[in-house]
Scaffold this active site. Structure first.
Site, PDB file in Angstrom:
ATOM      1  CB  THR A  13     -14.451 -29.314  37.980  1.00 32.06           C
ATOM      2  OG1 THR A  13     -12.181 -28.998  39.174  1.00 32.06           O
ATOM      3  CG2 THR A  13     -12.811 -29.531  37.041  1.00 32.06           C
ATOM      4  CB  SER A 249     -10.891 -34.248  47.099  1.00 30.19           C
ATOM      5  OG  SER A 249     -11.798 -34.937  47.625  1.00 30.19           O
ATOM      6  CE  LYS A 250     -11.623 -29.911  42.256  1.00 32.92           C
ATOM      7  NZ  LYS A 250     -12.047 -27.812  42.013  1.00 32.92           N
ATOM      8  NE  ARG A 251     -12.776 -35.243  41.145  1.00 37.23           N
ATOM      9  CZ  ARG A 251     -12.151 -35.835  40.716  1.00 37.23           C
ATOM     10  NH1 ARG A 251     -12.870 -37.308  40.066  1.00 37.23           N
ATOM     11  NH2 ARG A 251     -11.694 -34.895  39.237  1.00 37.23           N
TER      12      ARG A 251
END
Ligand code: GLU
Length: 479
Positions: A13, A249-251
């Protein structure tokens, strides 16, 4: 004991974030510690979240960081395919089996009906409406092409318990677990189903993953039990936080392994630091190679509480790796950053590396630290001021012409000859070493701090350039 087999099961993702890499690393360390296998499995059944190119990033990152897998999509193995989207038939077969075993059931409810079950907050607990359908009714509906999903049949009473090797005994009331979807209407499995089937079929002995799965594990155990499969051993890992409140977090766009490599961190230091995020060795030694990590890794050292990502500490560790490099190694590993500097191709980089080694923590500091070798011009005379050394522009005015003259007379221009000349000057002028050395160093570098002292710099610059710079500085002082 059966051969230890662990797996890293990322969803493609986006880029591989630090938390993901830590999960991979711990799985790798645990398997290697026991002479076992480490497997890479790509969990790509959520097509909506799929990001083009991210599988390649996963391969590249694991290879580049040394977390190498024994089996995986691009290396093969006896338990493939290792990409979930290529295992659709396997899931269908096992889902049907689970239905026969009573652990799951077909559900034909329309989206409208499902929406009607939702409360004000949009939460819903499926009411097992389709569980009462007869075999004939189900066959009829399937024949008529009615869309369906397969749901897990979770008991309405009782508790599911298991022992996690980090978090201890975990227990969840079944009434709090929803009859979740195992196979979606497009025939694709959800994570909740695929992880169980795959971990079993791939012979995974230890499931190592983030705590977000701690409380859903009882529902996976229900499936292991229904099939009559042995449950794996669970090792859940504490979250990694950016600060006390926010998860890394990558988000949120937090940095990935790749970003840190690009920022000039030593790769081994990144891996080493990631190992310490949530685990501490028994000894106080924190700098460890991958092999030492394998040797020292232990479950007792894993903390239950979240760990905070501390970039300053990772930087420090990176500096420790640089200190221990040979000059050749630093030149080779930091090649990209030397290229970005103005000195590339003009100086002996090994010599520069020997000066830089103890003075940088990450490679990207290199250009700024050495560009003065090629860049020299107007500077503030306040640079000559140093309180402790009792020196300033006035002292420089006295020192520099004499230093210039003495250096010009040198037949052999070396570290030692420059040193001796300056020492003679110290004696002659009745000044302190620091006063002379500071002034000359500033005069030939135009920098407050430099990698290396005056002799090293003079040696690098050569006699001609050293004199040219001294002349320039003398003029500047007399303006
Ligand atoms: N695909 C899951 C994730 O990326 C893996 C979880 C697991 O390791 O079971 O979170």
């Amino acid at each position: 004991m059966a051969k230890v087999r662990t797996r890293f099961a990322p969803s493609p993702t986006g880029y591989l974030h630090i938390g993901g890499l830590r999960t991979a690393l711990y799985g790798f360390l645990w398997s290697k510690k026991h002479g076992g296998d480490f497997i890479l499995r790509i969990e790509d059944t959520d097509t909506a979240r799929y990001v083009e190119g991210s599988v390649q990033i996963i391969y590249d990152t694991l290879r580049d960081s040394g977390i190498m897998y024994d089996e995986g999509p691009d290396v093969g193995g006896d338990f493939g395919p290792y990409v979930q989207s290529e295992r659709k038939n396997i899931y269908t077969e096992y889902a049907k089996k689970l239905v026969e075993l009573g652990g799951a059931y077909y559900c034909f409810c329309t989206p409208e009906r499902i929406n009607g079950l939702k409360d004000q907050d949009g939460n819903m607990k499926y009411d097992k409406h389709c569980l009462k359908l007869t075999k004939e009714e189900i066959e009829e509906k399937i024949k008529n092409g009615e869309p369906y999903v397969i749901r897990q049949n979770v008991p309405t009473e009782g508790r599911g318990s298991y022992h996690d090797l980090v978090y201890g005994d975990i227990s969840v009331d079944y009434k709090d677990i929803e009859d979740g979807i195992l196979i979606k209407s497009d025939g694709m499995p959800t994570y909740n189903f695929a992880n169980v089937v795959d971990d079993h079929l791939m012979g995974i002995t230890h499931v190592i993953r983030g705590t977000e799965y701690l409380s859903s594990t009882p529902k996976y155990n229900l499936m292991y039990d229904a099939y009559g499969w042995e449950r794996p051993t669970y090792i859940h890992l504490p979250p990694i936080m950016k600060d006390a409140q926010h998860k890394l977090s990558k988000r949120n766009g937090d940095a990935s392994y790749e970003d840190f490599v690009n920022k000039g961190y030593v790769k081994e230091a990144i891996v080493n630091y990631i190992a310490l995020l949530g685990w501490s060795p028994k000894t106080n030694v924190e700098k460890m190679s991958l092999n030492e990590l394998i040797e020292n890794f232990s479950l007792e050292g894993i903390n239950k509480s979240p760990s905070i990502f501390d970039e300053t500490k990772m930087k420090w560790l990176s500096g420790e790796y640089i200190k221990d490099m040979t000059d050749e190694e630093l030149v080779e590993k930091a090649d990209k950053f030397f290229k970005q500097s103005k000195v590339y191709g003009k100086y002996d980089l090994k010599k520069i590396a020997s000066l830089l080694k103890t003075r940088i923590e990450i490679y990207s500091e290199i250009p700024e630290k050495i560009n003065f070798l090629e860049e020299f011009g107007e500077y503030e005379l306040s640079l000559f001021y140093h309180k402790k050394m009792k020196t300033d522009a006035e002292i420089a005015k006295l020192v520099l012409p004499k230093a210039r003259k003495a250096i010009a007379e040198l037949k052999e221009f070396t570290f030692d000859s420059v040193h001796d000349t300056l020492m003679e000057l110290v004696a002659k002028l009745g000044l302190k070493n620091g006063q002379v050395f500071w002034c000359v160093r500033v005069a030939i570098s135009a920098k407050e701090s430099t990698p290396g002292g005056v002799m090293e710099l003079a040696e690098l610059l050569g006699k001609e350039e050293t004199l040219r710079r001294l002349d320039f500085s003398i003029q500047l002082l007399n303006k």
